[in-house]
Design a protein around this motif. Structure first.
Motif, PDB file in Angstrom:
ATOM      1  N   ASN A   2       0.831  -1.202   0.000  1.00 23.34           N
ATOM      2  CA  ASN A   2       0.000   0.000   0.000  1.00 23.34           C
ATOM      3  C   ASN A   2       0.871   1.259   0.000  1.00 23.34           C
ATOM      4  N   PHE A   3       0.272   2.380  -0.387  1.00 22.40           N
ATOM      5  CA  PHE A   3       1.025   3.640  -0.330  1.00 22.40           C
ATOM      6  C   PHE A   3       1.440   3.938   1.107  1.00 22.40           C
ATOM      7  N   SER A   4       0.590   3.512   2.078  1.00 28.30           N
ATOM      8  CA  SER A   4       0.911   3.819   3.478  1.00 28.30           C
ATOM      9  C   SER A   4       2.155   3.064   3.976  1.00 28.30           C
ATOM     10  N   GLY A  20      -7.160   8.651  -6.800  1.00 28.74           N
ATOM     11  CA  GLY A  20      -7.802   7.375  -7.130  1.00 28.74           C
ATOM     12  C   GLY A  20      -6.827   6.217  -7.268  1.00 28.74           C
ATOM     13  N   TYR A  21      -5.563   6.425  -6.902  1.00 21.83           N
ATOM     14  CA  TYR A  21      -4.597   5.327  -7.011  1.00 21.83           C
ATOM     15  C   TYR A  21      -4.818   4.349  -5.863  1.00 21.83           C
ATOM     16  N   LEU A  22      -4.922   3.071  -6.189  1.00 22.74           N
ATOM     17  CA  LEU A  22      -5.183   2.071  -5.157  1.00 22.74           C
ATOM     18  C   LEU A  22      -3.892   1.552  -4.535  1.00 22.74           C
ATOM     19  N   GLU A  23      -2.891   1.337  -5.389  1.00 28.91           N
ATOM     20  CA  GLU A  23      -1.609   0.862  -4.858  1.00 28.91           C
ATOM     21  C   GLU A  23      -0.456   1.425  -5.675  1.00 28.91           C
ATOM     22  N   PRO A  24       0.753   1.473  -5.080  1.00 22.29           N
ATOM     23  CA  PRO A  24       1.884   2.022  -5.839  1.00 22.29           C
ATOM     24  C   PRO A  24       2.256   1.132  -7.014  1.00 22.29           C
ATOM     25  N   THR A  25       2.717   1.745  -8.071  1.00 22.75           N
ATOM     26  CA  THR A  25       3.235   0.958  -9.197  1.00 22.75           C
ATOM     27  C   THR A  25       4.619   0.421  -8.774  1.00 22.75           C
ATOM     28  N   PRO A  26       5.175  -0.563  -9.497  1.00 20.88           N
ATOM     29  CA  PRO A  26       6.476  -1.121  -9.075  1.00 20.88           C
ATOM     30  C   PRO A  26       7.564  -0.064  -8.909  1.00 20.88           C
ATOM     31  N   ILE A  27       7.639   0.901  -9.825  1.00 17.87           N
ATOM     32  CA  ILE A  27       8.728   1.888  -9.662  1.00 17.87           C
ATOM     33  C   ILE A  27       8.483   2.764  -8.435  1.00 17.87           C
ATOM     34  N   GLN A  28       7.215   3.038  -8.143  1.00 17.07           N
ATOM     35  CA  GLN A  28       6.913   3.839  -6.948  1.00 17.07           C
ATOM     36  C   GLN A  28       7.272   3.051  -5.682  1.00 17.07           C
ATOM     37  N   ALA A  29       6.911   1.765  -5.671  1.00 18.43           N
ATOM     38  CA  ALA A  29       7.200   0.935  -4.492  1.00 18.43           C
ATOM     39  C   ALA A  29       8.708   0.858  -4.250  1.00 18.43           C
ATOM     40  N   THR A  47       7.784   5.427 -19.888  1.00 18.61           N
ATOM     41  CA  THR A  47       6.686   6.310 -19.497  1.00 18.61           C
ATOM     42  C   THR A  47       5.444   5.432 -19.345  1.00 18.61           C
ATOM     43  N   GLY A  48       4.537   5.848 -18.497  1.00 22.55           N
ATOM     44  CA  GLY A  48       3.337   5.047 -18.279  1.00 22.55           C
ATOM     45  C   GLY A  48       3.468   4.100 -17.097  1.00 22.55           C
ATOM     46  N   THR A  49       4.651   4.091 -16.477  1.00 26.75           N
ATOM     47  CA  THR A  49       4.854   3.188 -15.338  1.00 26.75           C
ATOM     48  C   THR A  49       4.599   3.904 -14.009  1.00 26.75           C
ATOM     49  N   GLY A  50       4.299   5.184 -14.073  1.00 25.12           N
ATOM     50  CA  GLY A  50       4.089   5.962 -12.850  1.00 25.12           C
ATOM     51  C   GLY A  50       5.381   6.569 -12.328  1.00 25.12           C
ATOM     52  N   LYS A  51       6.363   6.765 -13.220  1.00 22.62           N
ATOM     53  CA  LYS A  51       7.672   7.238 -12.736  1.00 22.62           C
ATOM     54  C   LYS A  51       7.628   8.698 -12.260  1.00 22.62           C
ATOM     55  N   THR A  52       6.734   9.509 -12.834  1.00 22.10           N
ATOM     56  CA  THR A  52       6.701  10.911 -12.392  1.00 22.10           C
ATOM     57  C   THR A  52       6.316  10.992 -10.919  1.00 22.10           C
ATOM     58  N   ALA A  53       5.291  10.221 -10.541  1.00 24.94           N
ATOM     59  CA  ALA A  53       4.883  10.232  -9.127  1.00 24.94           C
ATOM     60  C   ALA A  53       5.975   9.612  -8.259  1.00 24.94           C
ATOM     61  N   LEU A 316       4.330  12.741 -23.226  1.00 32.32           N
ATOM     62  CA  LEU A 316       3.009  13.314 -22.975  1.00 32.32           C
ATOM     63  C   LEU A 316       2.153  12.332 -22.190  1.00 32.32           C
ATOM     64  N   ASP A 317       1.523  12.832 -21.159  1.00 33.78           N
ATOM     65  CA  ASP A 317       0.678  11.963 -20.355  1.00 33.78           C
ATOM     66  C   ASP A 317      -0.770  12.273 -20.704  1.00 33.78           C
ATOM     67  N   ILE A 318      -1.278  11.529 -21.659  1.00 31.30           N
ATOM     68  CA  ILE A 318      -2.657  11.759 -22.071  1.00 31.30           C
ATOM     69  C   ILE A 318      -3.418  10.485 -21.750  1.00 31.30           C
ATOM     70  N   GLY A 344      -1.731   1.818 -23.891  1.00 31.86           N
ATOM     71  CA  GLY A 344      -1.555   0.715 -22.941  1.00 31.86           C
ATOM     72  C   GLY A 344      -1.024   1.189 -21.607  1.00 31.86           C
ATOM     73  N   ARG A 345      -1.391   2.422 -21.210  1.00 33.19           N
ATOM     74  CA  ARG A 345      -0.871   2.971 -19.955  1.00 33.19           C
ATOM     75  C   ARG A 345      -1.740   2.567 -18.781  1.00 33.19           C
ATOM     76  N   ALA A 346      -1.126   2.584 -17.612  1.00 34.96           N
ATOM     77  CA  ALA A 346      -1.806   2.281 -16.348  1.00 34.96           C
ATOM     78  C   ALA A 346      -2.698   1.039 -16.469  1.00 34.96           C
TER      79      ALA A 346
HETATM   80  P1  AMP Z   1       4.012   8.382 -15.812  1.00 29.82           P
HETATM   81  O1  AMP Z   1       4.720   7.083 -16.034  1.00 29.82           O
HETATM   82  O2  AMP Z   1       4.592   9.154 -14.704  1.00 29.82           O
HETATM   83  O3  AMP Z   1       3.891   9.165 -17.081  1.00 29.82           O
HETATM   84  O4  AMP Z   1       2.493   8.036 -15.331  1.00 29.82           O
HETATM   85  C1  AMP Z   1       1.558   7.415 -16.148  1.00 29.82           C
HETATM   86  C2  AMP Z   1       0.122   7.522 -15.656  1.00 29.82           C
HETATM   87  O5  AMP Z   1      -0.085   6.647 -14.521  1.00 29.82           O
HETATM   88  C3  AMP Z   1      -0.304   8.897 -15.189  1.00 29.82           C
HETATM   89  O6  AMP Z   1      -1.541   9.191 -15.815  1.00 29.82           O
HETATM   90  C4  AMP Z   1      -0.509   8.781 -13.701  1.00 29.82           C
HETATM   91  O7  AMP Z   1      -1.579   9.598 -13.270  1.00 29.82           O
HETATM   92  C5  AMP Z   1      -0.848   7.309 -13.530  1.00 29.82           C
HETATM   93  N1  AMP Z   1      -0.410   6.762 -12.226  1.00 29.82           N
HETATM   94  C6  AMP Z   1       0.691   7.089 -11.536  1.00 29.82           C
HETATM   95  N2  AMP Z   1       0.766   6.361 -10.411  1.00 29.82           N
HETATM   96  C7  AMP Z   1      -0.309   5.546 -10.389  1.00 29.82           C
HETATM   97  C8  AMP Z   1      -0.779   4.543  -9.487  1.00 29.82           C
HETATM   98  N3  AMP Z   1      -0.125   4.233  -8.390  1.00 29.82           N
HETATM   99  N4  AMP Z   1      -1.929   3.909  -9.799  1.00 29.82           N
HETATM  100  C9  AMP Z   1      -2.598   4.208 -10.946  1.00 29.82           C
HETATM  101  N5  AMP Z   1      -2.211   5.137 -11.840  1.00 29.82           N
HETATM  102  C10 AMP Z   1      -1.075   5.804 -11.566  1.00 29.82           C
END
Ligand code: AMP
Length: 437
Positions: A2-4, A20-29, A47-53, A316-318, A344-346
């Motif tokens: 979990n994010f917590s 609205g994110y339920l759990e961290p993506t692998p790179i976030q974790a 891109t698309g893996t949640g790396k920005t967050a 671009l994050d669209i 094919g993102r998220a």
């Molecule tokens: P990025 O790889 O940073 O370009 O992120 C790709 C997309 O994933 C963006 O639209 C984010 O809002 C979304 N995202 C980031 N973290 C999560 C997460 N933990 N769960 C679901 N979507 C996420």
């Protein structure tokens, strides 16, 4: 996980839950706990893996102690394009909504005066493209001595765009005692060398093997029957016809169409508009206000087809790109990975079509070895190709984006006739707009 579990503050957890994110993506974790511990990171992630967050979230918590000073930002994020920098800025706004952080976006194409005013007030986060921040540094309007965290995003794209000397120059303005986070979708040797220079004992995080395209994407090749090497106009005409067929048949929410040249980007867009599709275009030669407006209309759903060049579309994050179409086979295999990574993102599925002809075989085999698999032929669209010049499905699915009809004058009548003829122009570079089909 979990994010917590990641060690983030309650305010940040609230902002993440709001997203609205339920759990961290692998790179976030992987990355968030390490960044909170102060480690340098070398992240290899598409891109698309949640790396920005993965870097903005811990940065917001780290920055919550301390205060910004005039012209002395505490963190610097360098991104290769204006759009990408803007997107990173948007992430800070979204995730930092319960924190009191200030940010400045220092990108080309915007007024210097406004950017100076923001810097004068003092900012916690400075997000910049290389060229503009160097200008601002040269004018003495910002000092980077106080930067404690440096992020270099999309490092391989910086390399492709020739920005590495600029990045090296920018980094020379920073103090040695800092935390550095570098992200790149691929890890060519030059990026490794840069990492050796800039990072101190970095923790390497690799989410997908380098240059492996996402798995939830259906890749397909579409062959264009063409033989004459010299007649690129006729080739492009056939491609445009095939493109319309795809756009009409596919169930598309949003589509990105990639061309290798800016001129072709413009031609394809004009052609689609002429055929009644809701399209727009984006490339590096367009003025910033036009680029911003294009992105606004594309994101707000008035336009669902964006014809673009690699540089403009990078990162671009669209949301909800259902399709990517390569009007041209990309010249570098890494660009294939990046283009396709827009869909094919998220966790969603996506489709990727690549139009090719005989001369593209070498490029395609390089792409296959980069992504580690052969791209299969599309049964549907290659079937039509054997049934040459079939007009099946050429009617636009969407209503015209530019529906205004001019009064039919004598010359307009001629225009209509020419458009209906559907023949290649063979006019080289100087194609009158009315002849573009
Ligand atoms: P990025 O790889 O940073 O370009 O992120 C790709 C997309 O994933 C963006 O639209 C984010 O809002 C979304 N995202 C980031 N973290 C999560 C997460 N933990 N769960 C679901 N979507 C996420």
């Amino acid at each position: 996980m979990n994010f917590s579990d990641l060690g983030l503050s309650d305010e940040l957890l609230r902002a993440v839950a709001d997203s609205g994110y339920l759990e961290p993506t692998p790179i976030q974790a992987d990355a968030i706990p390490l960044i909170l511990m102060g480690r340098d990171i070398l992240g290899c992630a598409q891109t698309g893996t949640g790396k920005t967050a993965s870097f903005t979230l811990p940065m917001i918590d780290i920055l919550s102690s301390g205060r910004a000073r005039a012209r002395m930002p505490r963190t610097l994020i360098i991104a290769p394009t204006r759009e990408l920098a803007t997107q990173v800025g948007d992430c800070f706004d979204t995730y930092g909504k319960y924190s009191k952080l200030t940010k400045a976006l220092i990108i080309g194409g915007e007024s210097f005066d406004e950017q100076y005013k923001t810097l004068d007030k003092g900012v916690d986060v400075l997000i910049a493209t290389p060229g503009r921040i160097l200008d601002v540094l040269a004018r003495g309007k910002v000092l980077l001595n106080d930067v404690k965290i440096l992020v270099i995003d999309e490092a391989d794209r910086m390399l492709d765009m020739g920005f590495i000397p600029d990045v090296e120059k920018i980094v020379s303005y920073l103090g040695k005692i800092r935390q550095t986070l570098m992200f790149s979708a691929t890890m060519p040797e030059e990026i490794r060398a840069l990492a050796d220079n800039f990072l101190l004992n970095p923790k390497e995080i690799s989410i997908n093997p380098p240059s492996t395209a996402g798995k939830n994407i259906d890749h397909r090749l579409i062959k264009i029957n063409h033989k004459d090497k010299k007649d690129s106009e006729s080739l492009n005409w056939k491609k445009r016809k095939k493109l319309r067929q795809i756009l009409s048949k596919e169930d598309i929410s949003n589509v990105l169409i990639f061309c290798n040249r800016k001129r072709v980007v413009e031609i394809v867009n004009k052609s689609l508009l002429k055929h009644g599709f809701n399209s727009s275009c984006l490339h590096g030669d367009m003025p910033q206000n036009q680029r911003t407006e294009t992105m606004r209309t594309f994101k707000s759903e008035n336009i669902n087809i964006l014809v673009c060049s690699d540089v403009a579309a990078r990162g671009l994050d669209i949301d909800d790109i259902s399709h990517v179409i390569n009007f041209d086979v990309p010249l570098h295999p890494e660009d294939y990975v990046h283009r396709i990574g827009r869909t094919g993102r998220a966790g969603k599925s996506g489709k990727a079509f690549t139009l090719y002809w005989g001369e593209d075989d070498q490029l395609l085999s390089k792409i296959s070895s980069t992504i580690g698999k052969q791209i299969p032929l599309s049964e549907l669209y290659n079937k039509d190709e054997t049934n040459k010049d079939s007009d099946v499905g050429l009617e636009p699915r969407k209503k015209p984006a530019q529906p205004k009809k001019k009064k039919t004058t004598k010359s307009n009548k001629n225009q209509n006739r020419i458009v209906k003829e559907e023949t290649p122009t063979g006019l080289g570079d100087h194609i009158p707009a009315f002849l573009i089909k």
